[in-house]
Design a protein around this motif. Structure first.
Motif, PDB file in Angstrom:
ATOM      1  N   ALA A  10       0.823  -1.208   0.000  1.00 66.59           N
ATOM      2  CA  ALA A  10       0.000   0.000   0.000  1.00 66.59           C
ATOM      3  C   ALA A  10       0.859   1.259   0.000  1.00 66.59           C
ATOM      4  O   ALA A  10       0.571   2.211  -0.727  1.00 66.59           O
ATOM      5  CB  ALA A  10      -0.948  -0.006   1.196  1.00 66.59           C
ATOM      6  N   THR A  13       2.357   1.917  -3.363  1.00 70.99           N
ATOM      7  CA  THR A  13       1.350   2.468  -4.275  1.00 70.99           C
ATOM      8  C   THR A  13       1.136   3.953  -4.003  1.00 70.99           C
ATOM      9  O   THR A  13       1.026   4.752  -4.937  1.00 70.99           O
ATOM     10  CB  THR A  13       0.023   1.697  -4.148  1.00 70.99           C
ATOM     11  N   ASP A  18       0.055   5.628  -8.157  1.00 73.49           N
ATOM     12  CA  ASP A  18      -1.371   5.807  -7.887  1.00 73.49           C
ATOM     13  C   ASP A  18      -1.683   6.059  -6.411  1.00 73.49           C
ATOM     14  O   ASP A  18      -2.201   5.189  -5.720  1.00 73.49           O
ATOM     15  CB  ASP A  18      -2.145   4.583  -8.378  1.00 73.49           C
ATOM     16  N   GLY A  20      -4.028   7.694  -5.213  1.00 71.69           N
ATOM     17  CA  GLY A  20      -5.471   7.581  -5.011  1.00 71.69           C
ATOM     18  C   GLY A  20      -5.918   6.169  -4.690  1.00 71.69           C
ATOM     19  O   GLY A  20      -6.925   5.968  -4.021  1.00 71.69           O
ATOM     20  N   GLU A  21      -5.177   5.184  -5.164  1.00 71.66           N
ATOM     21  CA  GLU A  21      -5.480   3.789  -4.838  1.00 71.66           C
ATOM     22  C   GLU A  21      -4.834   3.380  -3.521  1.00 71.66           C
ATOM     23  O   GLU A  21      -5.420   2.660  -2.722  1.00 71.66           O
ATOM     24  CB  GLU A  21      -4.974   2.856  -5.940  1.00 71.66           C
ATOM     25  N   GLY A  22      -3.631   3.840  -3.281  1.00 72.32           N
ATOM     26  CA  GLY A  22      -2.890   3.418  -2.095  1.00 72.32           C
ATOM     27  C   GLY A  22      -3.410   3.987  -0.794  1.00 72.32           C
ATOM     28  O   GLY A  22      -3.404   3.315   0.236  1.00 72.32           O
ATOM     29  N   THR A  23      -3.879   5.223  -0.824  1.00 71.15           N
ATOM     30  CA  THR A  23      -4.349   5.861   0.406  1.00 71.15           C
ATOM     31  C   THR A  23      -5.518   5.119   1.037  1.00 71.15           C
ATOM     32  O   THR A  23      -5.483   4.837   2.249  1.00 71.15           O
ATOM     33  CB  THR A  23      -4.690   7.340   0.150  1.00 71.15           C
ATOM     34  N   ARG A  25      -6.173   2.021   0.787  1.00 76.66           N
ATOM     35  CA  ARG A  25      -5.626   0.752   1.281  1.00 76.66           C
ATOM     36  C   ARG A  25      -4.917   0.965   2.615  1.00 76.66           C
ATOM     37  O   ARG A  25      -5.066   0.157   3.547  1.00 76.66           O
ATOM     38  CB  ARG A  25      -4.675   0.153   0.247  1.00 76.66           C
TER      39      ARG A  25
END
Length: 80
Positions: A10, A13, A18, A20-23, A25
């Motif tokens: 996470a 990422t 990205d 926006g995807e990792g946060t 998570r």
């Protein structure tokens, strides 16, 4: 116990292509973690600070990371 590999994936990422995807998570791992997992919470808070758009929010996460660091006892946390 919050898994180190999940945190690493996470945070990579968030710092990579990205955020926006990792946060989300990272936040899910934060929410799922236990209060006594100070090492994991320190790392999560550190990486949750980075994508914050407002300085006050970023600093608050950094303060949480430091607080968790002061509570961490290496001999009581397996694997960290």
């Amino acid at each position: 116990m919050t898994d180190r590999n999940d945190i690493t994936a996470a945070s990579t990422t968030v710092l990579g292509a990205d955020p926006g995807e990792g946060t989300p998570r990272l936040r899910a791992l934060w929410d799922a973690g236990r209060a006594e997992e100070h090492a994991q919470r320190c790392v999560l808070a550190h990486y949750l600070a980075d994508p914050e758009p407002h300085l006050t929010d970023e600093v608050r996460w950094d303060e949480i990371a430091l607080e968790e660091f002061t509570r961490h006892r290496p001999n009581t946390t397996v694997g960290w």
